[in-house]
Scaffold this motif. Structure first.
Motif, PDB file in Angstrom:
ATOM      1  N   ALA A 170     -17.994 -11.333 -11.402  1.00  7.94           N
ATOM      2  CA  ALA A 170     -18.575  -9.987 -11.289  1.00  7.94           C
ATOM      3  C   ALA A 170     -19.908 -10.041 -10.550  1.00  7.94           C
ATOM      4  CB  ALA A 170     -18.737  -9.371 -12.674  1.00  7.94           C
TER       5      ALA A 170
ATOM      6  N   LEU B 268     -14.404  -5.119 -11.754  1.00  7.59           N
ATOM      7  CA  LEU B 268     -15.341  -6.195 -12.100  1.00  7.59           C
ATOM      8  C   LEU B 268     -16.609  -5.662 -12.762  1.00  7.59           C
ATOM      9  CD1 LEU B 268     -15.022  -8.560  -8.994  1.00  7.59           C
ATOM     10  CD2 LEU B 268     -14.075  -8.876 -11.287  1.00  7.59           C
TER      11      LEU B 268
ATOM     12  N   THR C 242     -13.425 -11.763  -6.415  1.00  5.65           N
ATOM     13  CA  THR C 242     -12.815 -13.055  -6.720  1.00  5.65           C
ATOM     14  C   THR C 242     -12.794 -13.941  -5.474  1.00  5.65           C
ATOM     15  OG1 THR C 242     -10.642 -12.046  -6.343  1.00  5.65           O
ATOM     16  CG2 THR C 242     -11.389 -12.209  -8.614  1.00  5.65           C
TER      17      THR C 242
END
Length: 266
Positions: A219, A202, A224
């Protein structure tokens, strides 16, 4: 311009602040004494009854659900539409069913009140910067009347078609956004299988050609799972509406469908 406002919450309060900063006269519904005191301190006129905001050039509604919109704007003695003056414009920021907009627009036309569905893309920080994206559906003359108020916090303000078009565009946008979250989630799984930590992935991916706004937001959230936990309720509500709307119109999400589910953590 005199603006009536209902829904001075997380999104609505910074909208009110931007309207006031642009020298509009703003009358706002406050459900409690504390809220009315807060709104008065900002420089708005605070009232305790929804229909008391109706005597305005533009009335803006920014509540959470489609059901709340229908209750507030009902075309009867207790609703906003019945209390609004001829030639004024009702703007609905709530993401909901295009059918609700169509019903309100038909009722508004009978009273010479323009109705715009104007769902938004962005958050409070975008409103504060005057950079909230607005998708407008409705007649050109109603858009022209409402634009000076909406441009206090919206840029771009995009007119996409007749009544209901703004809702359809927002629903398409949110389905695509959910699908992009799903893509990033799948990319994070691939990174793990290849021995790359999610945080490292990320950190790197937003700088490449696969970057997207969804990826940048994820990010910043750090994972996530963390991002889905933060936004899943809001995106899930909109995705449920777009699935229902698509089904009513004889369509579906096509190849977006499994990615949307992944983006909702399903």
């Amino acid at each position: 311009m005199k603006v009536g406002f209902v829904g001075a919450g997380r999104m609505g309060t910074p909208m009110v602040q931007r309207l006031l900063a642009a020298d509009h006269e703003v009358v706002v519904l406050g459900r409690s004494e504390d809220k009315r005191a807060e709104l008065t301190e900002l420089g708005a006129t605070a009232v305790g009854v929804a229909t008391d905001v109706a005597d305005a050039d533009v009335v803006i509604v920014c509540v959470f659900t489609d059901e709340q919109v229908r209750e507030l704007c009902a075309d009867d003695g207790g609703g906003l539409l019945a209390a609004m003056r001829p030639g004024s414009v009702l703007v609905v920021h709530t993401t909901g069913s295009p059918q609700t907009t169509a019903t309100l627009a038909e009722a508004g036309a009978a009273r010479d009140v323009g109705v715009l569905d104007a769902p938004v893309s962005g958050g409070p920080h975008d409103i504060a910067a005057g950079q909230l994206t607005l998708y407008l559906g409705g007649a050109e003359d109603a858009v022209a009347k409402a634009r000076p108020a909406l441009e206090s916090y919206g840029d771009p303000v995009v007119h996409v078609g007749p009544a209901g078009s703004g809702q359809k565009m927002k629903l398409i946008n949110n389905a695509l956004f959910a699908a992009q979250i799903g893509l990033v989630a799948e990319a994070a799984k691939l990174a793990d299988r290849l021995g790359i930590d999610e945080s490292a992935a990320l950190n790197a991916l937003p700088h490449g050609s696969g970057a997207s706004k969804a990826m940048g937001n994820i990010a910043r959230a750090g994972s996530t799972a963390g991002f889905i936990a933060a936004v899943g309720e809001f995106i899930g509500k909109d995705v449920a509406v777009v699935r229902q709307t698509a089904a009513e119109l004889g369509a579906d999400l096509g190849r977006l469908d499994p990615l949307v589910d992944a983006g909702l953590g399903r």
